[in-house]
Design an enzyme around this catalytic site. Structure first.
Site, short mmCIF file in Angstrom:
data_model
loop_
_atom_site.label_atom_id
_atom_site.label_comp_id
_atom_site.label_asym_id
_atom_site.label_seq_id
_atom_site.Cartn_x
_atom_site.Cartn_y
_atom_site.Cartn_z
N TYR A 74 0.83 -1.22 0.00
CA TYR A 74 0.00 0.00 0.00
C TYR A 74 0.86 1.27 0.00
O TYR A 74 0.40 2.33 0.40
CB TYR A 74 -0.93 0.00 1.22
CG TYR A 74 -2.03 -1.02 1.05
CD1 TYR A 74 -3.28 -0.64 0.56
CD2 TYR A 74 -1.83 -2.36 1.35
CE1 TYR A 74 -4.28 -1.56 0.37
CE2 TYR A 74 -2.82 -3.30 1.16
CZ TYR A 74 -4.04 -2.89 0.67
OH TYR A 74 -5.04 -3.81 0.47
N SER A 75 2.08 1.14 -0.47
CA SER A 75 3.04 2.22 -0.31
C SER A 75 2.69 3.47 -1.13
O SER A 75 2.55 3.41 -2.36
CB SER A 75 4.42 1.70 -0.72
OG SER A 75 5.32 2.76 -0.88
#
Ligand code: PLP
Length: 327
Positions: A74-75
């Protein structure tokens, strides 16, 4: 700046300096504290906040070479790097933690990266943890980078170049704030912010991860970027709410209240925790009346950031977190 470096300002048109927005918020105003929102989230639609400040110097250094960087599923940093690649026409590779993700449909965040042209390489967690080990990095590069000469940007985008880029944030606040508060993931933003603030002003970091390793990390980055510890900064480790991407009903209530009062959607993984911490400090009397506090709004919410959405990372540990154990 190398001659072939892209002219980022012309290509990307960042909104700099970022706007400063005063807000009247009762927990602050009732104690004679002035609260400013430093709207770094408005710098660029695809490279918001500190992601612009950290990436821009790395993009200049890459001078058009392909980029390879690292992140969790989910960066924000992976998304920003992928967007930069699309906008500047340079190839990007994202090394994603978790080889079990390889066989699954991409989550919205990784789907965005792929749509922007980023090549995604999934590595197992043990390898990912050791990615800063030169041998492990060489192996990842050999297996993943078809591109030969690549610019490697560390996880979260935080390196010496990034910290120097974030010093601009401190400089922009010169004459505006006594205290500047920022949420910390890999601490590159805090390292630079503190270095750029004028004498007399101080920076306050709120780690969103458990573990208490970010003070050492801030010092390491300041040493690399500025030759040693610099600026007046400290961390308050009390407001991680259980760790990366973790939340509690109390934090959700706080964020919803702030959003309702000020008509501003809060990014929940970082920004909401920082504002919660700042509000708690105001209530504790940590700021003398007359103090001006600037809260750095480092990013804005993305649908994929919302904890509780489907395909969350595993519940144990700190899923998408910058990894403390990597060094
Ligand atoms: C990446 C990010 C941070 C953390 O910045 P670091 O330099 O890694 O400490 C803070 N806020 C938002 C919104 C981010 O996306």
């Amino acid at each position: 700046m190398p001659p072939e470096a892209p002219d980022l300002e012309a290509a990307l048109r960042p909104r700099l300096p970022s706007p400063v927005q005063p807000v009247e918020d009762e927990p602050f105003t009732s104690r004679g504290i002035r609260l400013l929102l430093k709207r770094d989230d408005l710098i660029h639609p695809d490279l918001p906040g500190n992601k612009w400040r950290k990436l821009a110097p790395n993009l200049r250094a890459a001078a058009g070479r392909p980029l390879l960087t690292f992140g969790g599923a989910y960066s924000n940093h992976l998304r920003a790097t992928a967007a930069a690649g699309r906008l500047l026409g340079c190839r990007t590779t994202g090394v994603v933690r978790g080889d079990e993700l390889a066989g699954r449909p991409l989550n919205p965040s990784l789907a965005r990266c792929a749509a922007d042209g980023m090549r995604l390489v999934f590595v197992d967690r043990a390898t990912y943890r050791r990615k800063d080990d030169p041998e492990v990095l060489a192996r990842i590069l050999a297996e993943s980078a078809q591109d030969g000469d690549v610019q490697v940007i560390p996880e979260g985008g935080s390196n010496a170049l990034a910290a120097r880029g974030c010093a601009d944030l401190g400089r922009e606040l010169d004459g505006t704030a006594d205290v500047a508060a920022v949420a910390c993931g890999t601490a590159g933003t805090l390292a630079g912010l503190a270095a750029g603030l004028p004498p007399g002003a101080r920076a306050l970091g709120f780690p969103v991860l458990r573990g208490g390793f970010l003070a050492a990390e801030t010092e390491r980055l300041q040493l690399a970027a500025f030759g040693g510890r610099t600026g007046d900064w400290s961390l308050d480790e009390r407001f991680h709410f259980g760790g990366y991407a973790r939340t509690t009903p109390e934090l959700t209530r706080f964020a919803e209240g702030f959003e309702a009062r000020h008509g501003l959607a809060l990014e929940r993984i970082y920004v909401a925790k920082m504002l919660f911490g700042l509000t708690a400090l105001a209530a504790e009397g940590a700021f003398a009346p007359g103090t001006t506090v600037a809260a750095v709004i480092t990013g804005r919410p993305e649908p994929a950031d919302r904890p509780g959405t489907s395909d969350r990372p595993e519940p144990a540990g700190q899923p998408d977190a910058p990894s403390s154990s990597s060094r």
